[in-house]
Design an enzyme around this catalytic site. Structure first.
Site, PDB file in Angstrom:
ATOM      1  N   THR A   1       0.247 -28.082   6.865  1.00 15.91           N
ATOM      2  CA  THR A   1       0.303 -28.625   5.514  1.00 15.91           C
ATOM      3  C   THR A   1       1.649 -29.271   5.225  1.00 15.91           C
ATOM      4  OG1 THR A   1       0.295 -27.970   3.169  1.00 15.91           O
ATOM      5  CG2 THR A   1       0.991 -26.315   4.741  1.00 15.91           C
ATOM      6  N   ASP A   2       1.657 -30.207   4.268  1.00 16.05           N
ATOM      7  CA  ASP A   2       2.921 -30.794   3.842  1.00 16.05           C
ATOM      8  C   ASP A   2       3.767 -29.814   3.037  1.00 16.05           C
ATOM      9  OD1 ASP A   2       1.336 -30.739   1.549  1.00 16.05           O
ATOM     10  OD2 ASP A   2       1.513 -32.881   1.124  1.00 16.05           O
ATOM     11  N   GLU A   3       3.178 -28.701   2.600  1.00 14.71           N
ATOM     12  CA  GLU A   3       3.922 -27.748   1.779  1.00 14.71           C
ATOM     13  C   GLU A   3       5.061 -27.069   2.537  1.00 14.71           C
ATOM     14  OE1 GLU A   3       1.878 -25.287  -1.023  1.00 14.71           O
ATOM     15  OE2 GLU A   3       0.033 -26.452  -0.852  1.00 14.71           O
TER      16      GLU A   3
ATOM     17  N   TYR B   1       2.568 -18.705   0.911  1.00 12.90           N
ATOM     18  CA  TYR B   1       1.620 -19.497   1.696  1.00 12.90           C
ATOM     19  C   TYR B   1       2.348 -20.491   2.598  1.00 12.90           C
ATOM     20  CZ  TYR B   1      -1.259 -23.545   2.783  1.00 12.90           C
ATOM     21  OH  TYR B   1      -1.857 -24.601   3.437  1.00 12.90           O
TER      22      TYR B   1
ATOM     23  N   LYS C   1       2.676 -20.745   6.787  1.00 14.91           N
ATOM     24  CA  LYS C   1       2.285 -21.908   7.575  1.00 14.91           C
ATOM     25  C   LYS C   1       3.470 -22.458   8.375  1.00 14.91           C
ATOM     26  CE  LYS C   1      -1.104 -23.725   7.833  1.00 14.91           C
ATOM     27  NZ  LYS C   1      -2.217 -23.506   8.811  1.00 14.91           N
TER      28      LYS C   1
ATOM     29  N   ASP D   1       3.184 -22.422 -16.267  1.00 13.78           N
ATOM     30  CA  ASP D   1       3.309 -22.993 -14.930  1.00 13.78           C
ATOM     31  C   ASP D   1       3.285 -21.903 -13.863  1.00 13.78           C
ATOM     32  OD1 ASP D   1       3.523 -24.947 -13.044  1.00 13.78           O
ATOM     33  OD2 ASP D   1       5.534 -25.603 -13.605  1.00 13.78           O
ATOM     34  N   ARG D   2       2.825 -22.277 -12.684  1.00  8.41           N
ATOM     35  CA  ARG D   2       2.818 -21.375 -11.535  1.00  8.41           C
ATOM     36  C   ARG D   2       4.252 -21.081 -11.097  1.00  8.41           C
ATOM     37  NH1 ARG D   2       0.554 -24.451  -6.665  1.00  8.41           N
ATOM     38  NH2 ARG D   2      -1.521 -23.763  -7.318  1.00  8.41           N
TER      39      ARG D   2
ATOM     40  N   GLY E   1       7.368 -20.887  -8.864  1.00  3.14           N
ATOM     41  CA  GLY E   1       7.811 -21.649  -7.709  1.00  3.14           C
ATOM     42  C   GLY E   1       7.007 -22.914  -7.459  1.00  3.14           C
TER      43      GLY E   1
END
Length: 351
Positions: free
Chosen positions: A130-132, A156, A160, A300-301, A303
């Site tokens: 992932t780009d995350e 998450y 990854k 907001d979430r 982080g």
């Protein structure tokens, strides 16, 4: 004819890949290894004659070793992962177990069968990431390239990133033939309704709130899932061992723009498709009202990364990848798929 092991092949991206590969490589056999957690569904790959589902865990190294040997498998396409950021914030252990330990288990089995037995056969371990893993971009920062420093900001993305490093290490230490693709936000058919686009489509049809984190201006690069499958195919066929390729959709949009387009497409569908108002009477559009009235801002979430953007120059120039679907076309097709496949998503809602 080739035999592929597709981990997580009953999930969203993996399931779409199984459909895509069966269509474009009709002589290949596809063995799907999936433990069928909440996001894995037999129905996603039902009807794909080339696909055989093996229910099992990627952390079961002996099982993977057995499958590789008995089915004469020379290609692993590794999708299996826990992927929902909100879940990782509340329960990170499952992400370490599956994404890190599970990937290591697969790599160990691949090394044992493809390298340690001395066969010297051609093989490929392809890892989907992932780009995350790259962290967050500022408004004017250049897009993520493959050389961008890893800066994961959630459990998450950290899990990854760890799995990416393991794949790289197995190539450089043991000589395993690996490739990795880091993709942007996927959308399309068979998407489990916890992610933004399917969640908002189904909430709009049910008249439920459309919860928008923060100010709704977090930016993502949106990738139609079939284009992603084509990118993986290109990496498998033309990718260089040990290399990483970024796969993007070329559609960088703030969440609010995506949500507004979902609302517009739902409203349009109720005008163009007969009978939708009878099927979904709780939708505002069934009463001639705007879906956008369901928009609701929430806290907001934790982080929450502000912006992701993919520089796909390397994938374009080295493996010939380019997306075929723009966001408007892809979103409209995705909505139509959900309207036509209620028998797939309705049982998931009932859970």
């Amino acid at each position: 004819m080739a035999n592929l092991l597709v981990t997580g092949g009953a999930g969203f991206i993996g399931g779409n890949f199984v459909h895509y590969w069966a269509k474009t490589h009709p002589d290949d056999a596809i063995i799907v290894l999936d433990c069928l957690t909440y996001a894995g569904n037999r129905s996603t790959i039902a009807g794909v004659e080339q696909a055989e589902l093996v229910v099992g865990d990627i952390r079961d190294t002996d099982l993977v070793d057995k499958l590789l040997r008995e089915r004469d498998i020379a290609t692993i396409v590794h999708f299996a992962a826990e992927s929902h950021v909100d879940r990782s914030i509340h329960s990170p252990d499952a992400f370490i177990d599956t994404n890190v330990l599970g990937t290591n288990s697969l790599l160990k089995a691949a090394r044992a069968v493809w390298l340690d037995t001395g066969t010297g056969r051609d093989h490929r371990f392809h890892h989907i990431s992932t780009d995350e893993v790259y962290g967050s971009l500022g408004a004017h920062d250049p897009a993520f390239s493959e050389a961008h420093q890893y800066q994961p900001n959630s459990p998450y993305s950290a899990s990854k990133a760890a799995s990416d490093h393991l794949v790289r290490a197995y190539h450089h230490t043991y000589g395993l033939d690996t490739t990795t693709t880091n993709c942007s936000n996927n959308y399309g058919p068979y998407h489990y309704p916890e992610k933004l686009i399917p969640l908002f489509i189904l909430n709009a049809l049910s008249g439920k709130p459309l919860p928008i984190y923060g100010d709704g201006m977090n930016v993502r690069d949106w990738l139609y899932v079939e284009d992603h499958c084509r990118g993986i195919e290109a990496a498998l066929q033309r990718g260089v061992a040990g290399e990483t390729y970024n796969i993007g959709g070329g559609e960088e949009l703030p969440n609010m723009a995506v949500i507004d387009r979902i609302c517009t497409e739902v409203d349009r569908a109720f005008v163009e498709i007969d009978g939708l108002a009878d099927r979904y009477p709780d939708a505002p559009a069934a009463r001639g009202r705007a879906t956008s009235e369901l928009k609701t801002f929430v806290e907001d979430r934790k982080g929450h990364d502000r912006r992701y953007a993919i520089d796909e120059t390397k994938a374009r120039s080295e493996i010939g990848y380019a997306p075929l679907h723009d966001f408007e076309e892809g979103l409209r097709g995705t909505l139509r798929w959900y309207l036509e496949n209620e028998d797939w998503w309705r049982p998931l809602q009932a859970r």
